[in-house]
Motif scaffolding. Sequence first.
Motif, PDB file in Angstrom:
ATOM      1  N   GLU A  62     -19.671 -47.869 -21.051  1.00 47.63           N
ATOM      2  CA  GLU A  62     -19.763 -46.982 -19.890  1.00 47.63           C
ATOM      3  C   GLU A  62     -19.692 -45.516 -20.305  1.00 47.63           C
ATOM      4  O   GLU A  62     -20.425 -44.661 -19.789  1.00 47.63           O
ATOM      5  N   VAL A  63     -18.824 -45.203 -21.267  1.00 45.73           N
ATOM      6  CA  VAL A  63     -18.715 -43.826 -21.744  1.00 45.73           C
ATOM      7  C   VAL A  63     -19.996 -43.406 -22.460  1.00 45.73           C
ATOM      8  O   VAL A  63     -20.520 -42.300 -22.251  1.00 45.73           O
ATOM      9  N   LEU A  64     -20.511 -44.279 -23.296  1.00 42.25           N
ATOM     10  CA  LEU A  64     -21.713 -43.935 -24.062  1.00 42.25           C
ATOM     11  C   LEU A  64     -22.935 -43.775 -23.155  1.00 42.25           C
ATOM     12  O   LEU A  64     -23.765 -42.889 -23.379  1.00 42.25           O
ATOM     13  N   VAL A  65     -23.034 -44.602 -22.130  1.00 42.78           N
ATOM     14  CA  VAL A  65     -24.143 -44.447 -21.186  1.00 42.78           C
ATOM     15  C   VAL A  65     -24.022 -43.103 -20.467  1.00 42.78           C
ATOM     16  O   VAL A  65     -25.024 -42.411 -20.233  1.00 42.78           O
ATOM     17  N   ALA A  66     -22.801 -42.717 -20.129  1.00 42.64           N
ATOM     18  CA  ALA A  66     -22.603 -41.424 -19.469  1.00 42.64           C
ATOM     19  C   ALA A  66     -23.033 -40.278 -20.375  1.00 42.64           C
ATOM     20  O   ALA A  66     -23.697 -39.326 -19.929  1.00 42.64           O
ATOM     21  N   ILE A  67     -22.679 -40.349 -21.665  1.00 41.78           N
ATOM     22  CA  ILE A  67     -23.075 -39.302 -22.610  1.00 41.78           C
ATOM     23  C   ILE A  67     -24.593 -39.255 -22.754  1.00 41.78           C
ATOM     24  O   ILE A  67     -25.216 -38.185 -22.708  1.00 41.78           O
TER      25      ILE A  67
END
Length: 714
Positions: A142-147
């Motif tokens: 989820e964090v990587l998709v946001a970045i």
Amino acid sequence: MSEFSYFATIEEGDDPKLFLASPGDVQDLRLMAQQVVDDLDGVGGPANSMTMFAWETTLKETLFNDAAPIQNQIYLPSDPLCKGVVAFFGERIGQPLAEDFPTHMLEELFANNPSDYYKMVRHWRPEEADRGGFPLTGSTFEVLVAIATDRRFKNTASGQELPMFLRFLAPKDVLEIEDPGRAKWGNRKLRKKMMELFEEDDNALDEKRLMIREQLKSLRNFAMYLKHIGLEPIFEPDERKIEEDFRKYLASNFVLTRDPLLHDPFRGLQFYDVHDNRSYFGRDTDVKNALSAIEKMCNAPKKRNCYWIKGISGVGKSSFLRAGIIGSFIYSPKYQTDYAYSVNRPNHLLNASAAKVAQTACPLRVLFEKCADAIRERPNCAEFLVGGIAPLLEDFDKLEPEKRPEWAARKLTACLGNAEGQEPGARHNRLVIGIDQFEEIVDMLDDEKLGPHWQLFIKFMELAPAQPDIVIISTFRKERLDKMLRHPELNALWHDTSLQCTDLAFPSPTELENIIRKPFEDHGRVSLDDALVAALREKIMLHVDRPRATTSGSFLPLVSLALQRLQVNVALPLIEKQFERKEQDAAPQDALKAAAAKRPAGKDKPSRVRVGLKDAVDYLDLEGAIAELAASAMNEAKEANALAAGEATVDNLLRQLVRWSGRDDKQFFLPHVPLPTDNAEKSLAKALIKHRLLVDDGEAGILLVHETVLKKLA
């Protein structure tokens, strides 16, 4: 969703979402974030009626396919109606997702990884953690998709962005400890819980330790990976500070009205601090003049960057320094310079040093550590402190005492990382050091044991402002100037810098009216009737005009306390009545309209509540405000059957909270002290904390908010 499919989408007409991503071990932070968003919805709410999406809440409210991973069925951070992402990490990174889990939206991010060591490992095996790997878990995905989404927005120049709030619950230097098992990831909360649960089962405890160790290694690798792709992770061990930062994130990105818990303009007896800059009113001209003078001082090549704020007790010097001057440098977009700052009272530097440095009071060492830590917080300075602060402190301790002031001044300048010979007006870094209540140093210079340590501190004050990128701003009581000038070093320093000074006077009638009106207007719901403002201003000016011998010099804090009482006892109840009337009016309508009456969004805000003289007449006794609070605290302590000794208990508590210094003029200061262990004194202290006459700073201890309290308690 009628049937299972990869990645749900937010349906048209649904509220935009603020996505909450994190493993289950930081449940307290997850609940905090949801509660804050709910609270803000009640004071005007996020833009576009935004709601928070959290998997544990959604699982209860919607039908999910238990046979599929949650990430397959919840909204992606890249969804057009996802407006922001919030993520917390403690001691767990989570469990690996299935190896066939789709990651096409991350391919570009992985392709541009500059590190060959720190990387996401798709086919996860535990031993990969020892080789710099971390697994693709629900939270990391989820964090990587946001970045990736935010970078895609920026690359297309669409003007869109996906603001992310990411915090690791850990000390700021946690990455400096290579063995994560020895570091305080998550403040060791999960590890302590495991110890308690499996205290009598050694085999199970060993198994859990191995599992957590793998999680910690992977989590450290993930944090290092983020650094390598250009996202500097933020580590914070204080959950209260994380909440404060989260409120700021919401206020700057989504919230239309001010968060009353973040920008509380009603400080009572407590000073306004740096982060209260937006709620500091009534000193506009003085602040503007001081900022201009400091800027000119810093740009003059032969000037020593040492600035003074003098005034009588209670005129507002601390708030002027912190919220007025330093707050403007930090938060105003006008200033090109990137400021790091550290504001301290001398007494607090002394307390911290005595506790940390093997019985030896070394306030310069504590100040150096605080300043280096402040510099490290600046993103464009972090590279100059890549080795951490600990090695610098070791170097400091190895030096002969007389060499420490010059070394500290030069090292802090080097940490700022400014290139020599920069063009005037070019963007650069600057460190501003605030010394609040400088007279405490003057008093301690006469102390046989403490004097030598403060002599080194004064030497640093002589040398540091000679560095072009360090500024020292100090407050002191003008009636203490004669004693200050008895010391040759201070006499010389004052002689060189006395023109670089603000002589802070009591506010003018116009400034006073702004001090009275603006906090209520800033809060967004209240305005004061002209008659009430005139009555309160008249009471204040009558007090100010009285002979000095018959009045307390610390009067401005009483004004602030009076405003706080008006807000709590008059304004807020009137606001609540307004909401009740709106809900009653909306009663025949459906539930959503009734809720909208209490939680307006956008421009549909309730009309201001007007507070008149008749409403507030019982709360205009300025000098009686503290006495009333003190009496309430005493009564509560008595009701607890703890205040058996009466006046003796008060005397004993005050002896701990006040420290006398100076033999001739009987000066005193207010130190941090431990919470008393005696039942009567402890009960009274807790009652005083409840009524905001004492401050509880956790491990630092308790202290009186202001000397004005002494007169009302004694």
